[in-house]
Design an enzyme around this catalytic site. Structure first.
Site, PDB file in Angstrom:
ATOM      1  N   LYS A 126       2.939   1.388 -11.110  1.00 49.74           N
ATOM      2  CA  LYS A 126       2.464   0.151 -10.482  1.00 49.74           C
ATOM      3  C   LYS A 126       2.769  -1.062 -11.370  1.00 49.74           C
ATOM      4  O   LYS A 126       3.358  -2.044 -10.907  1.00 49.74           O
ATOM      5  CB  LYS A 126       0.955   0.252 -10.237  1.00 49.74           C
ATOM      6  CG  LYS A 126       0.359  -0.998  -9.638  1.00 49.74           C
ATOM      7  CD  LYS A 126      -1.136  -0.861  -9.471  1.00 49.74           C
ATOM      8  CE  LYS A 126      -1.843  -2.024 -10.116  1.00 49.74           C
ATOM      9  NZ  LYS A 126      -3.276  -1.891 -10.188  1.00 49.74           N
ATOM     10  N   ASP A 145      -1.794  -1.172  -5.088  1.00 47.25           N
ATOM     11  CA  ASP A 145      -3.075  -1.383  -5.763  1.00 47.25           C
ATOM     12  C   ASP A 145      -4.192  -0.938  -4.815  1.00 47.25           C
ATOM     13  O   ASP A 145      -3.922  -0.346  -3.766  1.00 47.25           O
ATOM     14  CB  ASP A 145      -3.230  -2.858  -6.176  1.00 47.25           C
ATOM     15  CG  ASP A 145      -3.645  -3.725  -4.998  1.00 47.25           C
ATOM     16  OD1 ASP A 145      -3.368  -3.346  -3.838  1.00 47.25           O
ATOM     17  OD2 ASP A 145      -4.275  -4.775  -5.230  1.00 47.25           O
TER      18      ASP A 145
END
Ligand code: SF4
Length: 227
Positions: A126, A145
């Site tokens: 991420k 997220d």
């Protein structure tokens, strides 16, 4: 005849279009002025709000200039400078270690490949995706997220629970040109309307294409929605 994947792809296109109309200025909310600051801000943002990170980095980026400063500072001092951030001790260690690697293996520059970025301390897929997209203008994945996780599941784009599996599903159905913006749109909609505890389905531009909306402007949060 269309397959389920075709219809999910079509749904993804519809929701991106609608959210782009709703949030035309949607973009990253972390503040930074170079790639290293971006990397540090994203490491700090894990399980912490962007607002708090921006408040802390305002002072941090005045005190520390390049990777040498972070690599050579005493870790306790760096942790003290981050003490309003969640897990500040661990994050101070990640930043110090990452900056050492950047100096020793990358000539002081933040690397520009997924493999090299994810070798840095505290950097997962991420964080690497955010740095690639906003630091290097390279889009090779979708940042997943907590908002992207929640909305993707509620909107029926995935049934997976873990970010990397969700990202795989999304990469198969969201148009590649929209991969970067998809995250920002989900974050804006997740903050404004499709919140974790109290989604406002009655005032949602996606209500007619959302399988979680029950037709009465509400969602049954108890039914298999862990976010
Ligand atoms: S209809 Fe409800 S659950 Fe679906 S995206 Fe909108 S707010 Fe979220």
């Amino acid at each position: 005849m269309g397959t389920p994947r075709d219809s999910t792809q079509a749904q993804a296109e519809v929701l991106v279009d609608r959210l782009e109309d709703e949030y035309p200025d949607s973009t990253i909310s972390l503040r930074y002025s170079n790639r290293l600051e971006l990397l540090i801000a994203v490491i700090l943002s894990a399980q912490c709000t962007d607002e708090r990170v921006n408040k802390e980095t305002k002072h941090l980026f005045e005190k520390y200039d390049g990777p040498e400063d972070y690599a050579t500072v005493d870790q306790d001092e760096l942790a003290e400078d981050l003490n309003s951030i969640t897990y500040y001790n661990s994050k101070a260690g990640y930043i110090k270690s990452s900056c050492k690697t950047i100096l020793e293996d990358h000539d002081g520059e933040v690397p520009d490949t997924m493999d090299e970025l994810t070798e840095l301390s505290g950097v997962g897929r991420k964080t690497a995706n955010v740095v690639l997209q906003h630091g290097h203008d390279i889009v090779e994945g979708i940042v997943v997220d907590t908002h992207v996780q929640r909305l993707s599941r509620r909107l029926g784009l995935t049934e997976e629970e873990y970010p990397e599996r969700i990202e795989e599903d999304l990469m198969g159905i969201v148009p590649e040109d929209d991969w970067q913006q998809f995250t920002h749109l989900c974050i804006d909609h997740g903050r404004a309307v499709c919140t974790a505890q109290n989604p406002d389905c009655g005032d949602c531009v996606l209500a007619d294409v959302c399988p979680s909306e029950k037709g009465d402007g509400e969602i049954d949060l108890a039914s298999g929605d862990p976010w």
